[in-house]
Write a protein that holds these residues in place. Sequence first.
Motif, PDB file in Angstrom:
ATOM      1  N   ARG A  33      40.751  57.456   9.575  1.00  0.00           N
ATOM      2  CA  ARG A  33      41.620  56.993   9.154  1.00  0.00           C
ATOM      3  C   ARG A  33      42.409  57.953   7.785  1.00  0.00           C
ATOM      4  N   VAL A  34      41.773  58.447   7.904  1.00  0.00           N
ATOM      5  CA  VAL A  34      41.860  59.659   6.525  1.00  0.00           C
ATOM      6  C   VAL A  34      42.402  61.054   7.715  1.00  0.00           C
ATOM      7  N   ALA A  35      41.777  61.346   8.997  1.00  0.00           N
ATOM      8  CA  ALA A  35      41.969  62.332   9.857  1.00  0.00           C
ATOM      9  C   ALA A  35      43.115  61.747  10.798  1.00  0.00           C
ATOM     10  N   ILE A  36      43.655  60.763  10.240  1.00  0.00           N
ATOM     11  CA  ILE A  36      45.007  60.959  10.962  1.00  0.00           C
ATOM     12  C   ILE A  36      46.380  60.826   9.900  1.00  0.00           C
ATOM     13  N   ALA A  37      45.697  60.205   8.905  1.00  0.00           N
ATOM     14  CA  ALA A  37      46.614  60.308   7.520  1.00  0.00           C
ATOM     15  C   ALA A  37      47.049  62.454   7.526  1.00  0.00           C
ATOM     16  N   ARG A  38      45.315  62.982   7.537  1.00  0.00           N
ATOM     17  CA  ARG A  38      45.544  64.252   7.334  1.00  0.00           C
ATOM     18  C   ARG A  38      46.290  64.938   8.287  1.00  0.00           C
ATOM     19  N   SER A  39      46.459  64.465   9.569  1.00  0.00           N
ATOM     20  CA  SER A  39      47.474  65.042  10.484  1.00  0.00           C
ATOM     21  C   SER A  39      48.964  65.248  11.183  1.00  0.00           C
ATOM     22  N   LEU A  40      48.920  63.679   9.974  1.00  0.00           N
ATOM     23  CA  LEU A  40      50.346  63.104   9.645  1.00  0.00           C
ATOM     24  C   LEU A  40      51.228  63.731   8.673  1.00  0.00           C
ATOM     25  N   ALA A  41      50.032  64.603   7.816  1.00  0.00           N
ATOM     26  CA  ALA A  41      51.144  65.206   6.591  1.00  0.00           C
ATOM     27  C   ALA A  41      52.037  66.173   7.311  1.00  0.00           C
ATOM     28  N   MET A  42      51.153  66.930   7.870  1.00  0.00           N
ATOM     29  CA  MET A  42      52.384  68.320   8.188  1.00  0.00           C
ATOM     30  C   MET A  42      53.216  68.059   9.129  1.00  0.00           C
ATOM     31  N   ASP A  43      53.940  66.676   9.230  1.00  0.00           N
ATOM     32  CA  ASP A  43      55.084  65.769  10.208  1.00  0.00           C
ATOM     33  C   ASP A  43      55.287  66.960  11.606  1.00  0.00           C
ATOM     34  N   PRO A  44      53.876  66.461  12.147  1.00  0.00           N
ATOM     35  CA  PRO A  44      54.087  67.558  13.573  1.00  0.00           C
ATOM     36  C   PRO A  44      54.659  66.422  14.707  1.00  0.00           C
ATOM     37  N   PRO A  45      55.825  67.503  15.425  1.00  0.00           N
ATOM     38  CA  PRO A  45      55.857  66.726  16.721  1.00  0.00           C
ATOM     39  C   PRO A  45      55.166  65.529  17.345  1.00  0.00           C
ATOM     40  N   ILE A  46      53.813  66.148  18.088  1.00  0.00           N
ATOM     41  CA  ILE A  46      52.966  66.033  18.960  1.00  0.00           C
ATOM     42  C   ILE A  46      51.631  65.766  17.826  1.00  0.00           C
ATOM     43  N   ILE A  47      50.732  64.990  18.526  1.00  0.00           N
ATOM     44  CA  ILE A  47      49.495  64.643  17.333  1.00  0.00           C
ATOM     45  C   ILE A  47      49.087  64.142  18.278  1.00  0.00           C
ATOM     46  N   LEU A  48      47.554  64.443  18.317  1.00  0.00           N
ATOM     47  CA  LEU A  48      46.441  64.445  19.655  1.00  0.00           C
ATOM     48  C   LEU A  48      45.530  64.276  19.243  1.00  0.00           C
ATOM     49  N   PHE A  49      44.584  63.209  20.697  1.00  0.00           N
ATOM     50  CA  PHE A  49      43.948  62.221  19.547  1.00  0.00           C
ATOM     51  C   PHE A  49      42.336  62.858  21.107  1.00  0.00           C
ATOM     52  N   ASP A  50      41.039  63.364  20.344  1.00  0.00           N
ATOM     53  CA  ASP A  50      40.131  63.485  21.296  1.00  0.00           C
ATOM     54  C   ASP A  50      39.304  62.532  20.958  1.00  0.00           C
ATOM     55  N   GLU A  51      39.092  61.578  22.262  1.00  0.00           N
ATOM     56  CA  GLU A  51      38.250  60.268  22.253  1.00  0.00           C
ATOM     57  C   GLU A  51      38.032  59.962  20.289  1.00  0.00           C
ATOM     58  N   PRO A  52      39.130  59.649  20.270  1.00  0.00           N
ATOM     59  CA  PRO A  52      39.066  58.861  18.027  1.00  0.00           C
ATOM     60  C   PRO A  52      38.079  57.769  17.608  1.00  0.00           C
ATOM     61  N   THR A  53      37.485  56.855  18.966  1.00  0.00           N
ATOM     62  CA  THR A  53      36.678  55.825  18.502  1.00  0.00           C
ATOM     63  C   THR A  53      35.870  56.188  19.595  1.00  0.00           C
ATOM     64  N   SER A  54      35.250  57.234  19.953  1.00  0.00           N
ATOM     65  CA  SER A  54      33.713  56.834  20.566  1.00  0.00           C
ATOM     66  C   SER A  54      32.737  56.977  19.598  1.00  0.00           C
ATOM     67  N   ALA A  55      33.368  57.571  17.906  1.00  0.00           N
ATOM     68  CA  ALA A  55      31.768  58.308  17.445  1.00  0.00           C
ATOM     69  C   ALA A  55      31.640  56.703  16.330  1.00  0.00           C
ATOM     70  N   LEU A  56      32.956  55.781  16.586  1.00  0.00           N
ATOM     71  CA  LEU A  56      32.583  54.918  15.864  1.00  0.00           C
ATOM     72  C   LEU A  56      31.617  53.718  16.415  1.00  0.00           C
ATOM     73  N   ASP A  57      31.261  52.588  15.204  1.00  0.00           N
ATOM     74  CA  ASP A  57      30.003  51.545  15.366  1.00  0.00           C
ATOM     75  C   ASP A  57      31.118  50.445  16.485  1.00  0.00           C
ATOM     76  N   PRO A  58      32.004  49.484  16.999  1.00  0.00           N
ATOM     77  CA  PRO A  58      32.333  48.751  17.622  1.00  0.00           C
ATOM     78  C   PRO A  58      33.332  47.731  16.828  1.00  0.00           C
ATOM     79  N   GLU A  59      32.516  47.687  15.345  1.00  0.00           N
ATOM     80  CA  GLU A  59      33.866  46.778  15.171  1.00  0.00           C
ATOM     81  C   GLU A  59      34.670  47.608  14.115  1.00  0.00           C
ATOM     82  N   MET A  60      34.455  49.190  14.418  1.00  0.00           N
ATOM     83  CA  MET A  60      35.650  49.575  13.179  1.00  0.00           C
ATOM     84  C   MET A  60      36.663  50.824  14.128  1.00  0.00           C
ATOM     85  N   VAL A  61      36.154  49.818  15.589  1.00  0.00           N
ATOM     86  CA  VAL A  61      37.101  50.601  16.644  1.00  0.00           C
ATOM     87  C   VAL A  61      39.045  49.928  16.717  1.00  0.00           C
TER      88      VAL A  61
END
Length: 242
Positions: free
Chosen positions: A145-173
């Motif tokens: 979630r911090v990484a998402i906030a960091r991406s949004l801080a630049m006000d990008p018109p496009i945001i790309l996600f590369d398997e953003p939940t695959s490294a997470l424990d199931p309860e954190m997805v």
Amino acid sequence: MIRFDKVNKWYGPQLKVLNEVTAEVKKGEVVVVCGPSGSGKTTLIRTINRLEPIDSGSITVNGTDAHSSKNNVNTLRRDIGFVFQQFNLFPHMSVLNNITLAPRKLRGMSRAAAEEKARELLDRVGLADKAEAYPAQLSGGQSQRVAIARSLAMDPPIILFDEPTSALDPEMVGEVLAVMKGLATTGITMMCVTHEMGFARDVADRVWFLDKGNLLEDAKPDEFFSNPTHPRAQRFLADLRH
């Protein structure tokens, strides 16, 4: 907003990972890219901001030829947010400094303005109390979630996600997907490589299905999940249901 035109990509002489990919993402669309492991999904989105070069074809991002040698790669990446599978936060920096670094260095924002924006974004992703924490003190879901906030801080018109939940424990997805679902309602253009088919069904405007570097399906979620046209996509969904 993003257009692929006959994009080809090889790893060495034997392995072709993208084969004549032609497709487009309209402004404000949410496109989910799915397919079996090794199908070229991650390579595809990494070509958008030139983390991966292409061997032929073209990729146009917001009217600019992304892979032209005339274009500055840093200028290109400044307008494309990217959320990695492994978070990629700077471990020696606080959460606040992780988020404010790029706006200050690349946008020329003052520290005060960058920090104000960072705190607003942390509140938006449910982490207002973690501004002074360090990445090692965060759970995987919090880090993403911090990484998402960091991406949004630049006000990008496009945001790309590369398997953003695959490294997470199931309860954190769920906590990360909830942030992504909220983001999808804001009008930002999103491309998401993910195995979370529930997210694709609920949030995507279009679903792309890749196999062996070939874009075999480009359909609305209802069409893709109820009546995929390509036999490989039918088999993929049948295996998921099983």
